[in-house]
Structures are given as structure tokens and as C-alpha cells.
Design a protein around this motif. Structure first.
Motif, PDB file in Angstrom:
ATOM      1  N   CYS A  26       1.627   4.847   0.833  1.00 50.93           N
ATOM      2  CA  CYS A  26       1.056   5.598   1.944  1.00 50.93           C
ATOM      3  C   CYS A  26       1.765   6.931   2.173  1.00 50.93           C
ATOM      4  O   CYS A  26       2.919   7.116   1.798  1.00 50.93           O
ATOM      5  CB  CYS A  26       1.081   4.760   3.226  1.00 50.93           C
ATOM      6  N   THR A  85      -3.009   0.097  -4.025  1.00 52.08           N
ATOM      7  CA  THR A  85      -2.785  -1.171  -3.334  1.00 52.08           C
ATOM      8  C   THR A  85      -2.501  -2.229  -4.387  1.00 52.08           C
ATOM      9  O   THR A  85      -3.260  -2.384  -5.342  1.00 52.08           O
ATOM     10  CB  THR A  85      -4.019  -1.571  -2.505  1.00 52.08           C
ATOM     11  N   GLN A 130       0.855  -1.183   0.000  1.00 54.68           N
ATOM     12  CA  GLN A 130       0.000   0.000   0.000  1.00 54.68           C
ATOM     13  C   GLN A 130       0.893   1.234   0.000  1.00 54.68           C
ATOM     14  O   GLN A 130       1.728   1.412   0.896  1.00 54.68           O
ATOM     15  CB  GLN A 130      -0.922   0.008   1.217  1.00 54.68           C
ATOM     16  N   ASN A 174      -3.562   5.616   3.216  1.00 53.28           N
ATOM     17  CA  ASN A 174      -3.307   5.038   1.905  1.00 53.28           C
ATOM     18  C   ASN A 174      -3.381   6.169   0.887  1.00 53.28           C
ATOM     19  O   ASN A 174      -4.345   6.915   0.844  1.00 53.28           O
ATOM     20  CB  ASN A 174      -4.339   3.949   1.604  1.00 53.28           C
TER      21      ASN A 174
END
Length: 150
Positions: free
Chosen positions: A8, A140, A6, A135
Motif C-alpha cells: 500500500c 495482494t 496488501q 492498494n
């Protein structure tokens, strides 16, 4: 090995209300290890993740890697990535490696990322952890290491 990546803006992991790992901009990784996984799998995934171009360049295109942006990594062990839910309602975790070999390979995977010059924070293997992140995107991606026959 299986890794959920992910992108971030920040991420942290706490154990017993204590922060044990925290990063700014970069990647949060959920790392699962199967019985048949070896160091070859860890090397493959670390190379792929370090060079994965999922950050935007100055033109707004996904052309930069976590290394290019000098980002950080938060790596969290996650045996539940190998849950088999095909039968019944209770997941079967028989595909996940036993704790001792999984912990050793997880540590080696993180060390390979560090050898590439990346800052890697971790959770605590086998602990009950609370993970939070912002996120970014959201972006993802799920990566599996190739099955290598001997």
C-alpha cells in the motif's frame, strides 16, 4: 496462521471514528489465527513478510522488501480469514482461535516484526474497525504458515 498482505501507499484503521493506527508506504496485513497456531507460526510468517520482495527496485523489478524500502506495517486482526463457507450460507468460524490465545499470538507476531526493526501500527483486537488503504499495484498476497506436526 493466515495473513493477507496488501502492498500500500497508505493505510489507516479507525475505531469509533478515532484513528488508532496509520501508516504511509508499506504493507497492510490482515492476520487470522487458528486453534493450532503457535509462536513458530508467528516467527515463520514474520520472517517471510519482513523479507518478501514485492517492492520495485530502481529498475522496476520486484526485488525490494518492506525492510529495504524502510516501509511501515499496519497489522489488523481478522478472525474471518478462517470462515468456512462450504455448507449453507452462513460462514462457520470454528477454525479461528478463541479470543484470548489469538490476541496473545497476534501481539507476539507484531512484536516479532518490531524486533526486525519494522514500524508496526495495529488496529484494536476484537473491535469493530474501519480499515482503508490505497492498494499499490494492486499487489495482494495470501500466506499461510505451514502446518507443523508435533
Amino acid at each position: 496462521m493466515r495473513v493477507v498482505i496488501q502492498r500500500c501507499k497508505q493505510a489507516k484503521v479507525t475505531v469509533d471514528d478515532q484513528i488508532v493506527g496509520e501508516i504511509g508506504q508499506g504493507l497492510m496485513l490482515l492476520v487470522g489465527i487458528a486453534h493450532e497456531d503457535t509462536e513458530r507460526d508467528a516467527i515463520y510468517l514474520a520472517d517471510k513478510i519482513a523479507g518478501l520482495r514485492i517492492f520495485e527496485d530502481h529498475l522496476g523489478k520486484m526485488n525490494d522488501s518492506v525492510q529495504d524500502i524502510h516501509g511501515e506495517i499496519l497489522s489488523i486482526s481478522q478472525f474471518t480469514l478462517y470462515a468456512d463457507c462450504r455448507k449453507g450460507r452462513r460462514p462457520n468460524f470454528m477454525g479461528a482461535a478463541a479470543p484470548e490465545p489469538a490476541s496473545a499470538l497476534y501481539d507476539r507476531f507484531n512484536q516479532i516484526l518490531r524486533e526486525k526493526g519494522l514500524t508496526v501500527a495495529t488496529g484494536r483486537f476484537g473491535a469493530e474497525m474501519d480499515v482503508s488503504l490505497t492498494n499499490w499495484g494492486p499487489v495482494t498476497i495470501i500466506l499461510d504458515s505451514p502446518v507443523v506436526s508435533s
